[in-house]
Design an enzyme around this catalytic site. Structure first.
Site, PDB file in Angstrom:
ATOM      1  N   GLU A  89      47.869  39.557  49.683  1.00 47.76           N
ATOM      2  CA  GLU A  89      48.131  38.193  49.240  1.00 47.76           C
ATOM      3  C   GLU A  89      49.622  37.885  49.163  1.00 47.76           C
ATOM      4  OE1 GLU A  89      46.461  37.792  45.351  1.00 47.76           O
ATOM      5  OE2 GLU A  89      44.552  38.632  45.996  1.00 47.76           O
ATOM      6  N   CYS A 102      56.125  35.137  46.483  1.00 46.66           N
ATOM      7  CA  CYS A 102      55.754  36.356  45.769  1.00 46.66           C
ATOM      8  C   CYS A 102      54.971  37.237  46.735  1.00 46.66           C
ATOM      9  CB  CYS A 102      54.883  35.973  44.568  1.00 46.66           C
ATOM     10  SG  CYS A 102      54.210  37.408  43.702  1.00 46.66           S
ATOM     11  N   CYS A 109      46.624  49.126  44.452  1.00 46.62           N
ATOM     12  CA  CYS A 109      47.686  49.651  43.589  1.00 46.62           C
ATOM     13  C   CYS A 109      47.184  50.890  42.866  1.00 46.62           C
ATOM     14  CB  CYS A 109      48.105  48.580  42.582  1.00 46.62           C
ATOM     15  SG  CYS A 109      49.447  49.118  41.485  1.00 46.62           S
ATOM     16  N   CYS A 113      46.663  49.575  35.566  1.00 46.45           N
ATOM     17  CA  CYS A 113      46.809  48.743  34.361  1.00 46.45           C
ATOM     18  C   CYS A 113      45.477  48.032  34.047  1.00 46.45           C
ATOM     19  CB  CYS A 113      47.916  47.702  34.556  1.00 46.45           C
ATOM     20  SG  CYS A 113      49.537  48.452  34.795  1.00 46.45           S
ATOM     21  N   CYS A 116      44.784  44.155  35.155  1.00 46.33           N
ATOM     22  CA  CYS A 116      45.257  43.705  36.463  1.00 46.33           C
ATOM     23  C   CYS A 116      44.190  43.866  37.537  1.00 46.33           C
ATOM     24  CB  CYS A 116      46.508  44.488  36.846  1.00 46.33           C
ATOM     25  SG  CYS A 116      47.205  43.959  38.413  1.00 46.33           S
ATOM     26  N   GLY A 156      50.491  45.659  44.202  1.00 46.68           N
ATOM     27  CA  GLY A 156      51.172  46.933  44.431  1.00 46.68           C
ATOM     28  C   GLY A 156      52.339  47.181  43.495  1.00 46.68           C
ATOM     29  N   GLU A 157      52.805  48.412  43.510  1.00 46.76           N
ATOM     30  CA  GLU A 157      53.945  48.812  42.682  1.00 46.76           C
ATOM     31  C   GLU A 157      55.119  49.093  43.637  1.00 46.76           C
ATOM     32  OE1 GLU A 157      55.118  49.129  39.524  1.00 46.76           O
ATOM     33  OE2 GLU A 157      56.853  49.988  40.539  1.00 46.76           O
ATOM     34  N   SER A 188      59.791  43.830  40.426  1.00 47.04           N
ATOM     35  CA  SER A 188      59.113  44.105  39.158  1.00 47.04           C
ATOM     36  C   SER A 188      58.425  45.462  39.196  1.00 47.04           C
ATOM     37  CB  SER A 188      58.078  42.999  38.904  1.00 47.04           C
ATOM     38  OG  SER A 188      57.384  43.237  37.704  1.00 47.04           O
ATOM     39  N   SER A 211      57.589  45.379  33.620  1.00 47.41           N
ATOM     40  CA  SER A 211      56.334  44.958  32.992  1.00 47.41           C
ATOM     41  C   SER A 211      56.152  45.785  31.734  1.00 47.41           C
ATOM     42  CB  SER A 211      55.165  45.176  33.954  1.00 47.41           C
ATOM     43  OG  SER A 211      55.352  44.374  35.091  1.00 47.41           O
ATOM     44  N   LEU A 212      56.473  45.189  30.605  1.00 45.88           N
ATOM     45  CA  LEU A 212      56.493  45.954  29.351  1.00 45.88           C
ATOM     46  C   LEU A 212      55.141  45.847  28.634  1.00 45.88           C
ATOM     47  CD1 LEU A 212      58.528  47.705  27.842  1.00 45.88           C
ATOM     48  CD2 LEU A 212      59.135  45.717  26.473  1.00 45.88           C
ATOM     49  N   HIS A 213      54.732  44.638  28.329  1.00 45.70           N
ATOM     50  CA  HIS A 213      53.387  44.348  27.805  1.00 45.70           C
ATOM     51  C   HIS A 213      53.036  45.015  26.480  1.00 45.70           C
ATOM     52  CE1 HIS A 213      53.095  42.520  31.641  1.00 45.70           C
ATOM     53  NE2 HIS A 213      52.611  43.523  32.324  1.00 45.70           N
ATOM     54  N   ASN A 287      46.197  36.145  32.463  1.00 52.66           N
ATOM     55  CA  ASN A 287      45.227  35.515  33.337  1.00 52.66           C
ATOM     56  C   ASN A 287      43.942  36.299  33.226  1.00 52.66           C
ATOM     57  OD1 ASN A 287      45.340  33.382  35.443  1.00 52.66           O
ATOM     58  ND2 ASN A 287      47.428  34.195  35.644  1.00 52.66           N
ATOM     59  N   CYS A 330      48.106  37.878  40.672  1.00 56.18           N
ATOM     60  CA  CYS A 330      48.020  39.261  41.125  1.00 56.18           C
ATOM     61  C   CYS A 330      46.655  39.820  41.545  1.00 56.18           C
ATOM     62  CB  CYS A 330      48.572  40.133  39.996  1.00 56.18           C
ATOM     63  SG  CYS A 330      49.513  41.472  40.643  1.00 56.18           S
TER      64      CYS A 330
HETATM   65  N1  SAH Z   1      53.432  46.742  39.840  1.00 55.49           N
HETATM   66  C1  SAH Z   1      54.529  45.881  39.531  1.00 55.49           C
HETATM   67  C2  SAH Z   1      54.491  44.626  40.327  1.00 55.49           C
HETATM   68  C3  SAH Z   1      53.318  43.714  40.046  1.00 55.49           C
HETATM   69  S1  SAH Z   1      54.040  42.381  39.307  1.00 55.49           S
HETATM   70  C4  SAH Z   1      54.587  45.644  38.042  1.00 55.49           C
HETATM   71  O1  SAH Z   1      53.719  46.119  37.333  1.00 55.49           O
HETATM   72  O2  SAH Z   1      55.530  45.045  37.556  1.00 55.49           O
HETATM   73  C5  SAH Z   1      52.821  41.465  38.674  1.00 55.49           C
HETATM   74  C6  SAH Z   1      53.052  41.117  37.238  1.00 55.49           C
HETATM   75  O3  SAH Z   1      51.882  40.458  36.795  1.00 55.49           O
HETATM   76  C7  SAH Z   1      53.241  42.348  36.371  1.00 55.49           C
HETATM   77  O4  SAH Z   1      54.096  42.054  35.304  1.00 55.49           O
HETATM   78  C8  SAH Z   1      51.830  42.553  35.886  1.00 55.49           C
HETATM   79  O5  SAH Z   1      51.817  43.343  34.748  1.00 55.49           O
HETATM   80  C9  SAH Z   1      51.381  41.138  35.677  1.00 55.49           C
HETATM   81  N2  SAH Z   1      49.935  40.957  35.631  1.00 55.49           N
HETATM   82  C10 SAH Z   1      48.983  41.660  36.251  1.00 55.49           C
HETATM   83  N3  SAH Z   1      47.773  41.201  35.928  1.00 55.49           N
HETATM   84  C11 SAH Z   1      47.961  40.172  35.097  1.00 55.49           C
HETATM   85  C12 SAH Z   1      47.087  39.279  34.409  1.00 55.49           C
HETATM   86  N4  SAH Z   1      45.773  39.381  34.518  1.00 55.49           N
HETATM   87  N5  SAH Z   1      47.642  38.339  33.624  1.00 55.49           N
HETATM   88  C13 SAH Z   1      48.981  38.232  33.509  1.00 55.49           C
HETATM   89  N6  SAH Z   1      49.848  39.028  34.123  1.00 55.49           N
HETATM   90  C14 SAH Z   1      49.346  40.000  34.902  1.00 55.49           C
END
Ligand code: SAH
Length: 342
Positions: A89, A102, A109, A113, A116, A156-157, A188, A211-213, A287, A330
């Site tokens: 995508e 993007c 991936c 997570c 995701c 992907g990462e 990212s 991506s800290l979360h 999301n 994503c």
């Molecule tokens: N693997 C990398 C690049 C992906 S970036 C990373 O983890 O940073 C995509 C971003 O969207 C990341 O910050 C990821 O954590 C976030 N993401 C993935 N699924 C999501 C969701 N369902 N809702 C909001 N953000 C999400």
């Protein structure tokens, strides 16, 4: 290696072996980076050379499988089919500062997570440099909209595909190619510490997003398996080293998940953790992904969280969600398509 994945000096070296002058390599490079689909479009190249190249180095270009355009904000999402049949995508977002693409860096991936969609089927394979370039190029061509910014935030990462991503950055930044400024590119990562250090050594002018979360190991361990290998303090130490090496302020992504990471105490802990690190926090309402029990935080919880961070002196913005009506986040479109095919 695919011709489009080679840098200009590499192409020049190859053309030298073929007995062709260096300027010829540059002409071919420029055509490839304009998105030609056949050698016959290269009108300043002789017929015999075109024939030889097309036999040895067929030009790859992705095909549009799905294209969805948001009625609300003009966001366009593409699902592309690659030369080997895999799909990835790309999303085009229209911001006031320019059109931003993007891109995906892998098919699937490996990071796992919990929230995701991209990782649900695991990693299929890593993308080649030209497959990342083609996403930018053909999104621009198909949409007719000039692309000025790129974020590596699709499927992907990126740091799990380090060498190919570095080569992609060089290609897309090249003056004879798309010439997109490094300052207009964000990468990212979920937190692969050794690769962040390797990236720091390159001293690129790109923006780094993490991506800290979550503000601590307990929460990150629950939703991001990578944290078991690289716990939060190691990750933040790598961020400090990155800042020391590049002077680039770091962006932190924080997807807000109801009852998981959105409490007042989480915001306060985050403040303490990030103290002294020049950072910008992006709060993203989660999301919802069908397969996952996790739910987005309420609007009130997001606002409360943001206020605590800002009162503590951190810059925190709530990301405007674009393309909410078109599965734009994503991995959701690829996921849907794959399920329909099976
Ligand atoms: N693997 C990398 C690049 C992906 S970036 C990373 O983890 O940073 C995509 C971003 O969207 C990341 O910050 C990821 O954590 C976030 N993401 C993935 N699924 C999501 C969701 N369902 N809702 C909001 N953000 C999400």
């Amino acid at each position: 290696m695919n011709l489009k994945s080679r840098t200009l000096p590499e192409l020049q070296a190859l053309f030298k072996e073929l007995g062709e002058p260096a300027f010829r390599a540059k002409q071919v490079y420029q055509w490839l980076h304009r998105g030609v689909r056949t050698y016959d479009e290269m009108t300043n190249i002789s017929q015999p050379l075109r024939r030889l190249l097309s036999e040895r180095y067929p030009i790859e270009a992705p095909q549009v499988v799905r294209k969805q355009q948001s009625e609300r904000d003009g966001t366009i999402k593409y699902l592309w089919r690659l030369a080997d049949g895999n799909c990835v995508e790309t999303v085009l977002m229209r911001y006031h500062y320019g059109n931003t693409v993007c891109i995906s860096t892998e098919v699937g991936c490996p990071m796992g997570c919990a929230f995701c969609a991209s990782t649900l089927g695991g990693l299929v394979r890593r993308l080649e440099p030209h497959e990342m370039l083609d996403q930018v190029l053909f999104t621009q061509i198909d949409s007719g909209l000039p692309v000025s910014h790129i974020v590596l935030m699709g499927i992907g990462e990126p740091l799990d595909n380090f060498d190919n991503v570095m080569r992609f950055l060089e290609l897309v930044n090249s003056q004879d190619g798309m010439n997109i400024s490094m300052r207009h590119i964000s990468l990212s990562t979920c937190g692969l510490v050794p690769k962040i250090d390797e990236l720091a050594k390159r001293k690129l002018q790109i923006s780094l997003a993490i991506s800290l979360h979550g503000p601590n190991d307990e929460i990150r361990d629950r939703i991001m398996p990578v944290n078991k290998a690289y716990p939060i303090e190691e990750l933040l130490a790598a961020c400090r080293r990155y800042y020391a090496a590049t002077s680039r302020r770091i962006h932190f992504e924080y997807a807000m998940i109801d009852g998981v990471n959105d409490r007042e105490c989480d915001a306060k802990e985050l403040l303490r953790r990030l103290k002294g690190l020049p950072a910008h926090i992006n709060l993203i309402p989660l999301n919802h992904v069908e397969e996952s029990p996790l739910k987005p935080s309420t609007r009130q919880a997001v606002a409360r969280f943001q206020k605590i961070l800002e009162d503590g002196g951190l810059t925190a913005t709530v990301r405007r969600t674009l393309g909410g009506d078109i599965d734009a986040s994503c991995g959701q479109l690829r996921r849907k398509y794959t399920k329909e095919q099976n």
